[in-house]
Design a protein around this motif. Structure first.
Motif, short mmCIF file in Angstrom:
data_model
loop_
_atom_site.label_atom_id
_atom_site.label_comp_id
_atom_site.label_asym_id
_atom_site.label_seq_id
_atom_site.Cartn_x
_atom_site.Cartn_y
_atom_site.Cartn_z
N UNK A 1 -4.79 -23.68 -4.27
CA UNK A 1 -5.12 -23.76 -2.84
C UNK A 1 -6.51 -23.21 -2.55
N UNK A 2 -7.39 -23.29 -3.52
CA UNK A 2 -8.76 -22.86 -3.30
C UNK A 2 -9.00 -21.40 -3.64
N UNK A 3 -9.95 -20.81 -2.94
CA UNK A 3 -10.32 -19.41 -3.16
C UNK A 3 -10.48 -18.69 -1.83
N UNK A 4 -10.25 -17.40 -1.87
CA UNK A 4 -10.46 -16.52 -0.73
C UNK A 4 -11.09 -15.25 -1.28
N UNK A 5 -12.24 -14.88 -0.78
CA UNK A 5 -12.98 -13.73 -1.31
C UNK A 5 -13.18 -13.83 -2.82
N UNK A 6 -13.49 -15.03 -3.29
CA UNK A 6 -13.76 -15.29 -4.71
C UNK A 6 -12.55 -15.10 -5.62
N UNK A 7 -11.37 -15.07 -5.05
CA UNK A 7 -10.14 -14.97 -5.84
C UNK A 7 -9.30 -16.22 -5.61
N UNK A 8 -8.57 -16.66 -6.65
CA UNK A 8 -7.76 -17.87 -6.49
C UNK A 8 -6.63 -17.69 -5.48
N UNK A 9 -6.30 -18.80 -4.83
CA UNK A 9 -5.16 -18.86 -3.91
C UNK A 9 -4.20 -19.89 -4.47
N UNK A 10 -2.92 -19.52 -4.59
CA UNK A 10 -1.89 -20.45 -5.07
C UNK A 10 -0.69 -20.42 -4.14
N UNK A 11 0.06 -21.50 -4.17
CA UNK A 11 1.36 -21.52 -3.50
C UNK A 11 2.35 -22.20 -4.43
N UNK A 12 3.61 -22.19 -4.03
CA UNK A 12 4.65 -22.84 -4.82
C UNK A 12 5.41 -23.81 -3.94
N UNK A 13 5.75 -24.96 -4.51
CA UNK A 13 6.48 -25.98 -3.76
C UNK A 13 7.16 -26.92 -4.74
#
Length: 195
Positions: A125-137
């Motif tokens: 799901x992209x990056x936020x503050x240079x950290x990866x963003x993930x989700x589960x579905x």
């Protein structure tokens, strides 16, 4: 990478509900931060009957990207191992079966980690503050599409109001199109219930 953002949607935008998952982790897990987040994965409700929520659908996102991000989420900053354990719990699996390969998720966009389970895949799901963003579905669309139960909708509504600073009416309008429930019903559930 040792930490990442977990983009929670549905009932896990609500801190009280999300803390049930944190309590189920092998080690105490306190998020370092949480923020409102917008996903470009369309939200829908599907499935029937869960032990916790009764008869009614629960939240999923499509893995097909939306041209205009519209799914309201909450990003929780956590150790990657804790995020993996939350994924295992979402699937009713023992913590020992927790699995999150951030490199594979980022390379593929969608990585199936729990074949045969409701929430079988991690999504980049992209990056936020240079950290990866993930989700589960679910990596394949869940059927049947089904409106959530009142109990579930109340928790989702509370999480949205608190995370995104929305009014009850704004939440009802946002959820109406996604749940196929009338705005009036969603307003009533928020007024009368704890949500």
């Amino acid at each position: 990478m040792s930490v990442a953002w977990y983009a929670a949607y549905g009932s896990n935008t609500d801190e009280t509900r999300f803390r049930h998952y944190l309590a189920g982790c092998q080690q105490p897990a306190e998020p370092a931060d949480s923020r409102p987040y917008l996903l470009d994965l369309p939200l829908y409700f599907a499935g029937t009957t869960s032990r916790r929520w009764g008869d009614g659908g629960v939240a999923f996102t499509s893995t097909e990207r939306d041209s205009t991000p519209s799914t309201l989420a909450r990003a929780w900053l956590l150790p990657v191992e804790r995020i993996a354990e939350i994924g295992a719990q979402e699937n009713g699996l023992p913590i020992e079966q927790a699995h999150l390969d951030l490199d594979a998720v980022r390379a593929a966009g969608v990585h199936r980690a729990h074949a045969g389970r409701w929430y079988d895949g991690w999504v980049d799901c992209g990056e936020l503050d240079d950290l990866p963003v993930v989700t589960i579905t679910a990596t394949e669309p869940r059927t049947p599409r089904n409106a959530p139960s009142r109990a579930y909708a109340e928790v989702v509504a509370r999480g949205l109001r608190l995370t995104h600073g929305m009014t009850r009416e704004d939440v009802a309008i946002y959820l109406a199109d996604r749940t196929n429930l009338p705005v009036a019903t969603l307003m009533e559930w928020q007024r009368e219930g704890e949500g």
